[in-house]
Design an enzyme around this catalytic site. Structure first.
Site, PDB file in Angstrom:
ATOM      1  N   ASP A   5      34.692  48.850  37.577  1.00 34.05           N
ATOM      2  CA  ASP A   5      34.806  48.025  36.379  1.00 34.05           C
ATOM      3  C   ASP A   5      33.437  47.472  35.988  1.00 34.05           C
ATOM      4  O   ASP A   5      33.323  46.564  35.182  1.00 34.05           O
ATOM      5  CB  ASP A   5      35.836  46.904  36.570  1.00 34.05           C
ATOM      6  CG  ASP A   5      35.535  46.001  37.756  1.00 34.05           C
ATOM      7  OD1 ASP A   5      34.445  46.095  38.338  1.00 34.05           O
ATOM      8  OD2 ASP A   5      36.421  45.175  38.100  1.00 34.05           O
ATOM      9  N   LEU A  41      34.910  46.850  42.351  1.00 33.37           N
ATOM     10  CA  LEU A  41      35.813  46.001  41.564  1.00 33.37           C
ATOM     11  C   LEU A  41      35.341  44.560  41.677  1.00 33.37           C
ATOM     12  O   LEU A  41      35.203  44.045  42.781  1.00 33.37           O
ATOM     13  CB  LEU A  41      37.246  46.078  42.100  1.00 33.37           C
ATOM     14  CG  LEU A  41      38.092  47.310  41.789  1.00 33.37           C
ATOM     15  CD1 LEU A  41      39.359  47.280  42.630  1.00 33.37           C
ATOM     16  CD2 LEU A  41      38.433  47.366  40.311  1.00 33.37           C
ATOM     17  N   HIS A  42      35.092  43.931  40.545  1.00 30.07           N
ATOM     18  CA  HIS A  42      34.700  42.517  40.612  1.00 30.07           C
ATOM     19  C   HIS A  42      35.098  41.703  39.393  1.00 30.07           C
ATOM     20  O   HIS A  42      35.032  40.484  39.425  1.00 30.07           O
ATOM     21  CB  HIS A  42      33.181  42.396  40.801  1.00 30.07           C
ATOM     22  CG  HIS A  42      32.403  42.697  39.550  1.00 30.07           C
ATOM     23  ND1 HIS A  42      32.127  43.983  39.147  1.00 30.07           N
ATOM     24  CD2 HIS A  42      31.854  41.882  38.621  1.00 30.07           C
ATOM     25  CE1 HIS A  42      31.440  43.941  38.019  1.00 30.07           C
ATOM     26  NE2 HIS A  42      31.268  42.686  37.677  1.00 30.07           N
ATOM     27  N   ARG A  43      35.509  42.347  38.298  1.00 31.73           N
ATOM     28  CA  ARG A  43      35.776  41.585  37.077  1.00 31.73           C
ATOM     29  C   ARG A  43      37.010  40.702  37.248  1.00 31.73           C
ATOM     30  O   ARG A  43      38.012  41.120  37.830  1.00 31.73           O
ATOM     31  CB  ARG A  43      35.969  42.524  35.885  1.00 31.73           C
ATOM     32  CG  ARG A  43      34.682  43.209  35.494  1.00 31.73           C
ATOM     33  CD  ARG A  43      34.736  43.876  34.141  1.00 31.73           C
ATOM     34  NE  ARG A  43      33.449  44.497  33.862  1.00 31.73           N
ATOM     35  CZ  ARG A  43      32.414  43.867  33.325  1.00 31.73           C
ATOM     36  NH1 ARG A  43      32.539  42.600  32.981  1.00 31.73           N
ATOM     37  NH2 ARG A  43      31.269  44.494  33.109  1.00 31.73           N
TER      38      ARG A  43
END
Length: 372
Positions: free
Chosen positions: A293, A214-216
């Site tokens: 993501d 997860l990074h967005r």
């Protein structure tokens, strides 16, 4: 004899590295085969990602030569970072005056160098052209649109990307369907990646754990959305072990929002540092399913035949959905967990990669560039 070409290849952020490596491997293969009049090829690293596990480790894992120059722009706002890359790359272009500049993917470095080359009157090739999410709230979508408008040669991964470009009025003569260059890196690195036995190192059985990334900004920058994803992981780890290599951006937000303490009662969730390319590939390849993501993981799991749950409302890689491995599940925890349960009860899909995702995309790109 045709004059020897000079090609400048740009890499800026972690997703770029596995897309530029195959071009240098192909040049080395041609040299070993005794091909004549091969180009001088330079690698420029903008430094958009600058920590070891976000850049230099990838160069080592992928066998990419040391960059001829690192602009060392570092992180900043989109505007400042893009401007810094443009200033630095303009100096490189004026000094080298290459026949081609090759940019890859959709990060700020891609669009910044595209703008610079176009204004200087140079020739620009875009690898991974034509991908569209149709969501302009994503910085990557803006970068794709800008780069594809300016590119003189557009190398696409699949027919859907071709269709996007044609619908936008791009001259078909500029478009080349070459396949997915990231699969070149995956196919080459997979045996070594699996030999690292990362799952065993973590005490996990192959095929019996999930991998999460997860990074967005839309998922991690606001407390309500990150909390929802975090609590979803708390439920997921009750179903099977979860390995979460935590992006620095995500870790900072988890700390800011006071969420890390919740995981003390989640023995099935393993938070680990971001990994180099080969270690992460090995971890993913031996997993049961992936939740992400990321754009690139949608493609890698497609090639591997792994179920992928994309934690977004849209994707620029619909070809992976058509292939049957990728599932666009949105951001509602209940929907995500329901899909997990469905996939865990089902047979794992067979690999069904799109045409030309065969490990030879760089060969097709280099042949085209060398033809002029």
């Amino acid at each position: 004899m045709k004059a020897k070409q000079k090609i400048v290849v740009v890499a800026g952020a972690r997703p770029n590295f596995m897309k530029v490596g195959p071009l240098f491997w192909e040049l080395a293969r041609l040299r070993a085969a005794g091909a004549d009049n091969l180009p001088e090829m330079m690698l420029i690293h903008t430094g958009q990602h600058y920590s070891d596990n976000m850049s230099e480790a990838f160069f080592r894992d992928l066998g990419i030569p040391e960059p001829d120059e690192n602009l060392e722009v570092g992180s900043d706002s989109h505007a400042r970072q893009t401007a810094a890359i443009m200033v630095g790359f303009e100096r490189v272009w004026l000094r080298e005056r290459p026949d081609w500049v090759v940019v890859v993917g959709d990060v700020n470095s891609t669009a910044a160098c595209a703008l610079t080359v176009s204004k200087l009157g140079g020739r620009l090739a875009h690898v991974e052209a034509g991908l569209r999410s149709r969501d302009r709230s994503m910085p990557e979508e803006i970068n794709r649109l800008v780069t594809d408008v300016l590119a003189d040669r557009l190398y696409t991964t699949d027919v859907l990307a071709d269709q996007n470009l044609l619908a936008e009025g791009v001259d078909q003569a500029k478009i080349r369907l070459v396949g997915n260059i990231m699969i070149d890196s995956l196919a080459r690195g997979l045996p070594k990646a699996r030999s690292l036995a990362v799952a065993a190192e973590l005490g996990l059985a192959p095929g019996a754990y999930a991998v999460v990334t997860l990074h967005r900004p839309s998922n991690v920058d606001a407390e309500p959305s990150l909390r929802a994803m975090w609590l979803m992981l708390g439920e997921l780890q009750r179903r099977l072990p979860v390995v979460f290599p935590v992006h620095p951006r995500t870790m900072a937000r988890l700390a800011d929002f006071g969420l890390l303490g919740l995981a003390k009662g989640w023995p099935g969730l393993r938070l680990v540092e971001p990994m180099g390319y080969l270690r992460f590939l090995g971890l993913v390849a031996d997993s049961r399913l992936v939740l992400t993501d990321s754009g690139g993981l949608q493609e890698e799991t497609c090639y591997l035949g792994l179920p992928c749950l994309t934690l977004r409302q849209n994707t620029e890689r619909p070809v992976t959905i058509a292939a049957g491995t990728n599932h666009l599940v949105g951001l509602e925890p209940a929907d995500i967990l329901a899909k997990v349960d469905q996939l865990l009860a089902a047979t794992k899909p067979a690999p069904n990669p799109p045409p030309l995702w065969d490990g030879h995309t760089a060969r097709r790109i280099m042949a085209d560039l060398l033809a002029g």
